[in-house]
Design a protein around this motif. Structure first.
Motif, PDB file in Angstrom:
ATOM      1  N   MET A   1     -19.098 -88.721  67.164  1.00 52.09           N
ATOM      2  CA  MET A   1     -19.080 -88.316  68.553  1.00 52.09           C
ATOM      3  C   MET A   1     -17.633 -88.379  69.049  1.00 52.09           C
ATOM      4  O   MET A   1     -16.892 -89.296  68.703  1.00 52.09           O
ATOM      5  CB  MET A   1     -19.957 -89.226  69.404  1.00 52.09           C
ATOM      6  N   ALA A   2     -17.275 -87.404  69.873  1.00 55.90           N
ATOM      7  CA  ALA A   2     -15.920 -87.360  70.428  1.00 55.90           C
ATOM      8  C   ALA A   2     -16.002 -86.994  71.900  1.00 55.90           C
ATOM      9  O   ALA A   2     -16.904 -86.274  72.328  1.00 55.90           O
ATOM     10  CB  ALA A   2     -15.081 -86.332  69.694  1.00 55.90           C
ATOM     11  N   ARG A   3     -15.064 -87.497  72.647  1.00 58.95           N
ATOM     12  CA  ARG A   3     -14.983 -87.159  74.068  1.00 58.95           C
ATOM     13  C   ARG A   3     -13.753 -86.281  74.249  1.00 58.95           C
ATOM     14  O   ARG A   3     -12.648 -86.659  73.868  1.00 58.95           O
ATOM     15  CB  ARG A   3     -14.874 -88.401  74.926  1.00 58.95           C
ATOM     16  N   VAL A   4     -13.969 -85.111  74.834  1.00 61.97           N
ATOM     17  CA  VAL A   4     -12.887 -84.171  75.109  1.00 61.97           C
ATOM     18  C   VAL A   4     -12.754 -84.070  76.623  1.00 61.97           C
ATOM     19  O   VAL A   4     -13.707 -83.696  77.306  1.00 61.97           O
ATOM     20  CB  VAL A   4     -13.179 -82.782  74.499  1.00 61.97           C
ATOM     21  N   ALA A   5     -11.598 -84.458  77.126  1.00 61.42           N
ATOM     22  CA  ALA A   5     -11.324 -84.461  78.574  1.00 61.42           C
ATOM     23  C   ALA A   5     -12.397 -85.285  79.279  1.00 61.42           C
ATOM     24  O   ALA A   5     -12.723 -86.377  78.835  1.00 61.42           O
ATOM     25  CB  ALA A   5     -11.230 -83.046  79.097  1.00 61.42           C
ATOM     26  N   THR A   6     -12.969 -84.746  80.333  1.00 53.96           N
ATOM     27  CA  THR A   6     -13.984 -85.483  81.098  1.00 53.96           C
ATOM     28  C   THR A   6     -15.396 -85.015  80.768  1.00 53.96           C
ATOM     29  O   THR A   6     -16.340 -85.394  81.458  1.00 53.96           O
ATOM     30  CB  THR A   6     -13.739 -85.311  82.609  1.00 53.96           C
ATOM     31  N   PHE A   7     -15.555 -84.220  79.721  1.00 52.85           N
ATOM     32  CA  PHE A   7     -16.865 -83.700  79.341  1.00 52.85           C
ATOM     33  C   PHE A   7     -17.685 -84.788  78.643  1.00 52.85           C
ATOM     34  O   PHE A   7     -17.121 -85.745  78.098  1.00 52.85           O
ATOM     35  CB  PHE A   7     -16.720 -82.489  78.423  1.00 52.85           C
ATOM     36  N   PRO A   8     -19.006 -84.643  78.646  1.00 58.55           N
ATOM     37  CA  PRO A   8     -19.845 -85.626  77.943  1.00 58.55           C
ATOM     38  C   PRO A   8     -19.490 -85.675  76.453  1.00 58.55           C
ATOM     39  O   PRO A   8     -18.985 -84.696  75.896  1.00 58.55           O
ATOM     40  CB  PRO A   8     -21.264 -85.086  78.131  1.00 58.55           C
ATOM     41  N   PRO A   9     -19.741 -86.798  75.797  1.00 55.62           N
ATOM     42  CA  PRO A   9     -19.457 -86.900  74.354  1.00 55.62           C
ATOM     43  C   PRO A   9     -20.155 -85.790  73.572  1.00 55.62           C
ATOM     44  O   PRO A   9     -21.277 -85.391  73.893  1.00 55.62           O
ATOM     45  CB  PRO A   9     -20.021 -88.263  73.977  1.00 55.62           C
ATOM     46  N   THR A  10     -19.470 -85.271  72.566  1.00 58.61           N
ATOM     47  CA  THR A  10     -19.958 -84.145  71.763  1.00 58.61           C
ATOM     48  C   THR A  10     -19.808 -84.499  70.294  1.00 58.61           C
ATOM     49  O   THR A  10     -18.821 -85.102  69.896  1.00 58.61           O
ATOM     50  CB  THR A  10     -19.121 -82.889  72.065  1.00 58.61           C
ATOM     51  N   ARG A  11     -20.791 -84.087  69.504  1.00 58.42           N
ATOM     52  CA  ARG A  11     -20.698 -84.308  68.054  1.00 58.42           C
ATOM     53  C   ARG A  11     -19.775 -83.250  67.464  1.00 58.42           C
ATOM     54  O   ARG A  11     -20.039 -82.057  67.533  1.00 58.42           O
ATOM     55  CB  ARG A  11     -22.077 -84.218  67.415  1.00 58.42           C
ATOM     56  N   LEU A  12     -18.652 -83.685  66.898  1.00 56.51           N
ATOM     57  CA  LEU A  12     -17.689 -82.785  66.274  1.00 56.51           C
ATOM     58  C   LEU A  12     -17.553 -83.136  64.797  1.00 56.51           C
ATOM     59  O   LEU A  12     -17.652 -84.292  64.416  1.00 56.51           O
ATOM     60  CB  LEU A  12     -16.321 -82.889  66.941  1.00 56.51           C
ATOM     61  N   VAL A  13     -17.318 -82.117  64.000  1.00 60.86           N
ATOM     62  CA  VAL A  13     -17.100 -82.296  62.565  1.00 60.86           C
ATOM     63  C   VAL A  13     -15.603 -82.279  62.313  1.00 60.86           C
ATOM     64  O   VAL A  13     -14.907 -81.400  62.808  1.00 60.86           O
ATOM     65  CB  VAL A  13     -17.777 -81.151  61.773  1.00 60.86           C
ATOM     66  N   PHE A  14     -15.121 -83.238  61.568  1.00 57.07           N
ATOM     67  CA  PHE A  14     -13.704 -83.306  61.241  1.00 57.07           C
ATOM     68  C   PHE A  14     -13.521 -83.274  59.734  1.00 57.07           C
ATOM     69  O   PHE A  14     -14.357 -83.762  58.987  1.00 57.07           O
ATOM     70  CB  PHE A  14     -13.067 -84.583  61.795  1.00 57.07           C
ATOM     71  N   ALA A  15     -12.417 -82.720  59.312  1.00 49.66           N
ATOM     72  CA  ALA A  15     -12.043 -82.714  57.899  1.00 49.66           C
ATOM     73  C   ALA A  15     -10.634 -83.270  57.792  1.00 49.66           C
ATOM     74  O   ALA A  15      -9.858 -83.177  58.735  1.00 49.66           O
ATOM     75  CB  ALA A  15     -12.102 -81.296  57.347  1.00 49.66           C
ATOM     76  N   TRP A  16     -10.312 -83.836  56.668  1.00 48.07           N
ATOM     77  CA  TRP A  16      -8.974 -84.379  56.500  1.00 48.07           C
ATOM     78  C   TRP A  16      -8.504 -84.146  55.073  1.00 48.07           C
ATOM     79  O   TRP A  16      -9.273 -83.827  54.188  1.00 48.07           O
ATOM     80  CB  TRP A  16      -8.920 -85.861  56.850  1.00 48.07           C
ATOM     81  N   THR A  17      -7.208 -84.314  54.907  1.00 52.20           N
ATOM     82  CA  THR A  17      -6.588 -84.118  53.600  1.00 52.20           C
ATOM     83  C   THR A  17      -5.485 -85.146  53.422  1.00 52.20           C
ATOM     84  O   THR A  17      -4.972 -85.682  54.407  1.00 52.20           O
ATOM     85  CB  THR A  17      -6.019 -82.690  53.475  1.00 52.20           C
ATOM     86  N   ARG A  18      -5.084 -85.380  52.206  1.00 50.89           N
ATOM     87  CA  ARG A  18      -3.980 -86.310  51.938  1.00 50.89           C
ATOM     88  C   ARG A  18      -2.627 -85.609  52.018  1.00 50.89           C
ATOM     89  O   ARG A  18      -1.609 -86.234  51.878  1.00 50.89           O
ATOM     90  CB  ARG A  18      -4.160 -86.952  50.576  1.00 50.89           C
ATOM     91  N   SER A  19      -2.612 -84.331  52.245  1.00 51.43           N
ATOM     92  CA  SER A  19      -1.366 -83.564  52.309  1.00 51.43           C
ATOM     93  C   SER A  19      -0.756 -83.651  53.706  1.00 51.43           C
ATOM     94  O   SER A  19      -1.448 -83.579  54.710  1.00 51.43           O
ATOM     95  CB  SER A  19      -1.655 -82.094  51.976  1.00 51.43           C
ATOM     96  N   ASP A  20       0.548 -83.799  53.773  1.00 49.77           N
ATOM     97  CA  ASP A  20       1.258 -83.817  55.052  1.00 49.77           C
ATOM     98  C   ASP A  20       1.609 -82.413  55.535  1.00 49.77           C
ATOM     99  O   ASP A  20       2.138 -82.248  56.627  1.00 49.77           O
ATOM    100  CB  ASP A  20       2.549 -84.626  54.937  1.00 49.77           C
ATOM    101  N   THR A  21       1.342 -81.393  54.736  1.00 47.70           N
ATOM    102  CA  THR A  21       1.762 -80.044  55.081  1.00 47.70           C
ATOM    103  C   THR A  21       0.624 -79.172  55.607  1.00 47.70           C
ATOM    104  O   THR A  21       0.822 -77.998  55.841  1.00 47.70           O
ATOM    105  CB  THR A  21       2.380 -79.342  53.858  1.00 47.70           C
ATOM    106  N   VAL A  22      -0.544 -79.743  55.831  1.00 44.20           N
ATOM    107  CA  VAL A  22      -1.677 -78.963  56.323  1.00 44.20           C
ATOM    108  C   VAL A  22      -1.776 -79.149  57.835  1.00 44.20           C
ATOM    109  O   VAL A  22      -1.964 -80.266  58.310  1.00 44.20           O
ATOM    110  CB  VAL A  22      -2.989 -79.404  55.646  1.00 44.20           C
ATOM    111  N   PRO A  23      -1.640 -78.073  58.622  1.00 47.54           N
ATOM    112  CA  PRO A  23      -1.739 -78.215  60.076  1.00 47.54           C
ATOM    113  C   PRO A  23      -3.194 -78.443  60.507  1.00 47.54           C
ATOM    114  O   PRO A  23      -4.124 -77.998  59.844  1.00 47.54           O
ATOM    115  CB  PRO A  23      -1.236 -76.879  60.605  1.00 47.54           C
TER     116      PRO A  23
END
Length: 58
Positions: A1-23
Motif C-alpha cells: 500500500m502506498a499513499r500518494v499526496a492526500t489521496f487514500p492509500p492505494t495498492r501499487l506494484v513496484f519493481a526494483w533492480t540492482r543496477s544503478d543505471t535503470v531510471p
C-alpha cells in the motif's frame, strides 16, 4: 500500500533492480492503472487524480 499526496492509500506494484543505471518509470508498474494523470508540457506541470471506478461513476 502506498499513499500518494492526500489521496487514500492505494495498492501499487513496484519493481526494483540492482543496477544503478535503470531510471524509475512509474508507467512500468500499475501507477497509471490507479491514477489519471494529465501532463501540461508547456507549463512543465502535471495533474493527478485517483481513478474513478464503475461503482463511483453511477
Amino acid at each position: 500500500m502506498a499513499r500518494v499526496a492526500t489521496f487514500p492509500p492505494t495498492r501499487l506494484v513496484f519493481a526494483w533492480t540492482r543496477s544503478d543505471t535503470v531510471p524509475v518509470l512509474l508507467g512500468q508498474v500499475n501507477f497509471f492503472m490507479e491514477f489519471d494523470v494529465c501532463f501540461f508540457r508547456s507549463r512543465s506541470e502535471f495533474e493527478l487524480r485517483p481513478r474513478i471506478t464503475a461503482s463511483e461513476s453511477s
